[in-house]
Design an enzyme around this catalytic site. Structure first.
Site, short mmCIF file in Angstrom:
data_model
loop_
_atom_site.label_atom_id
_atom_site.label_comp_id
_atom_site.label_asym_id
_atom_site.label_seq_id
_atom_site.Cartn_x
_atom_site.Cartn_y
_atom_site.Cartn_z
N ALA A 14 0.83 -1.21 0.00
CA ALA A 14 0.00 0.00 0.00
C ALA A 14 0.86 1.25 0.00
O ALA A 14 0.69 2.16 0.82
CB ALA A 14 -0.94 -0.01 1.20
N ALA A 16 2.68 4.29 -2.72
CA ALA A 16 2.09 5.34 -3.55
C ALA A 16 1.25 4.77 -4.70
O ALA A 16 0.13 5.22 -4.95
CB ALA A 16 3.19 6.24 -4.09
N ILE A 17 1.79 3.77 -5.40
CA ILE A 17 1.05 3.19 -6.53
C ILE A 17 -0.05 2.25 -6.04
O ILE A 17 -1.17 2.26 -6.56
CB ILE A 17 2.02 2.45 -7.47
CG1 ILE A 17 2.98 3.45 -8.14
CG2 ILE A 17 1.24 1.68 -8.54
CD1 ILE A 17 2.31 4.51 -9.00
N LYS A 210 10.10 0.84 -20.71
CA LYS A 210 10.10 1.69 -19.51
C LYS A 210 11.45 1.61 -18.81
O LYS A 210 11.99 2.63 -18.38
CB LYS A 210 8.98 1.28 -18.56
CG LYS A 210 8.90 2.21 -17.35
CD LYS A 210 7.78 1.87 -16.39
CE LYS A 210 7.76 2.85 -15.23
NZ LYS A 210 6.73 2.53 -14.23
N ASN A 218 16.93 6.91 -12.69
CA ASN A 218 16.67 6.56 -11.29
C ASN A 218 17.95 6.50 -10.46
O ASN A 218 18.05 7.21 -9.45
CB ASN A 218 15.89 5.25 -11.22
CG ASN A 218 14.40 5.45 -11.13
OD1 ASN A 218 13.83 5.53 -10.05
ND2 ASN A 218 13.75 5.56 -12.28
N SER A 279 11.39 7.65 -8.30
CA SER A 279 11.02 6.79 -7.18
C SER A 279 12.25 6.36 -6.38
O SER A 279 12.18 6.23 -5.16
CB SER A 279 10.26 5.56 -7.69
OG SER A 279 11.05 4.81 -8.61
N GLU A 291 15.85 -0.24 -5.60
CA GLU A 291 15.54 -1.30 -6.56
C GLU A 291 16.65 -1.52 -7.58
O GLU A 291 16.37 -1.77 -8.75
CB GLU A 291 14.25 -0.96 -7.30
CG GLU A 291 13.02 -0.89 -6.43
CD GLU A 291 11.76 -0.65 -7.25
OE1 GLU A 291 10.92 -1.56 -7.33
OE2 GLU A 291 11.63 0.45 -7.80
#
Length: 330
Positions: A14, A16-17, A210, A218, A279, A291
């Site tokens: 749960a 942001a996305i 992407k 990033n 992000s 990530e």
């Protein structure tokens, strides 16, 4: 009870996305559950799942539990977590699944199932960067998976409460590329919930495209603290980014997902988004694990598998990984 085939929906992650997707599905009429812990669990039980979007606050009551067993079998599980968390989640997700449950992987980077239903000679290859022991693939079999590429920007205002900034596009597809009944039903449901939903004939290509943009911006933002406009305004940094992207483009061509654009074409797409924090930069500032493996380490691994030299990718990975280790975020 909604009229949609995926009535029982669990949001796993749960952030942001996840909050953004969950509030939309809850307002559609789905019975939304969330697996969460700590402050997020407390906030969900007190306030529900919330998202501010376009000046409007969406709020839905959800069933929140610290473990999946407290929720039970679901029709749809939206996996909206950061890649480093997936291995731990995979060991706990089983109570949510029956043979018909769909797992929608709304995540950044190359997923563990990337070479399922695709890849020619590399089909079925397990990627050590994202699933080193094969535990994720064993816990979440490919039969459950529908891939999802999210083109949207959101940030957490507080636990269980997201701010949506821009973008509503979700690209979804079966790993095999087949236009099955279930993926078409899911696309219709997501469109009904207010998302700009597209069905992909090759979701791996959309994932790779992407990645082609955010595998560089990033980690560089995480290293420098710079927003995307400042990164692309520096000609030396932009040139280095382009060199990394050309390595990734050659890897893509060798595994059957060619990109016909030049790096500068993609830079223009990023520029149109304005000055924003990636992000990964948000994760560094919040002290969350980064990530790197799903965005950069996996590209280095794919370079080795396809015999593409990746000297610039190696430099980027080494610097970003060192910074993350020093900050205890990797």
């Amino acid at each position: 009870m909604s009229d949609w085939p995926y009535d029982k929906v669990c949001i796993y992650g749960a952030g942001a996305i996840g909050a953004w997707i969950g509030t939309h599905l809850g307002q559609l009429g789905c019975a939304v559950s969330v697996v969460a812990r700590g402050a997020t669990l407390d906030a969900l039980r007190q306030h529900g799942l919330r998202c501010r979007e376009g000046g409007v606050e969406r709020k839905v009551t959800v069933r929140a539990s610290a473990d999946a067993a407290g929720i039970g079998v679901q029709d749809l599980v939206v996996l909206a977590v950061k890649a480093p968390a997936v291995a731990g989640i995979a060991r706990q997700i089983r109570p949510l699944l029956d043979p018909q449950t769909v797992v929608l992987t709304a995540m950044n980077g190359v997923p563990w199932w990337f070479f399922e239903g695709f890849g020619d000679k590399l089909a079925g290859t397990r990627l050590n960067a994202v699933d080193p022991r094969g535990e994720i693939a064993q816990a979440i079999p490919t039969a459950h998976i529908i891939g999802c590429v999210v083109h949207a920007s959101s940030a957490l205002l507080e636990p269980g409460y997201a701010q949506h900034h821009f973008g509503k596009r979700l690209i979804i597809g079966e790993p095999s590329g087949a236009k099955t009944g279930r993926v078409q039903q899911l696309a219709a449901m997501l469109t009904g919930a207010g998302f700009e939903t597209e069905l992909s004939a090759q979701i791996q290509k959309d994932i790779w495209y992407k990645l082609w943009g955010n595998m560089t911006v990033n980690p560089i933002s995480a290293l420098t603290g710079a927003t995307t406009d400042l990164i692309l305004d520096d000609p030396l940094v932009r040139g280095f980014i382009s060199s990394v992207m050309l390595e990734a483009r050659e890897i893509g061509a060798r595994i059957g997902i060619p990109i016909l654009q030049q790096p500068e074409n993609r830079h223009e797409v990023t520029r149109k988004l304005g000055a924003f924090k990636t992000s990964m930069l948000q994760d560094v500032e919040a002290g969350r694990p980064v990530e790197l493996d799903a965005l950069v380490t996996v590209v280095q691994e794919l370079g080795a598998l396809t015999r593409v030299a990746t000297p610039n990718t190696d430099i980027l990975l080494g610097l970003a990984r060192l910074q993350a280790r020093v900050r205890k975020l990797y």
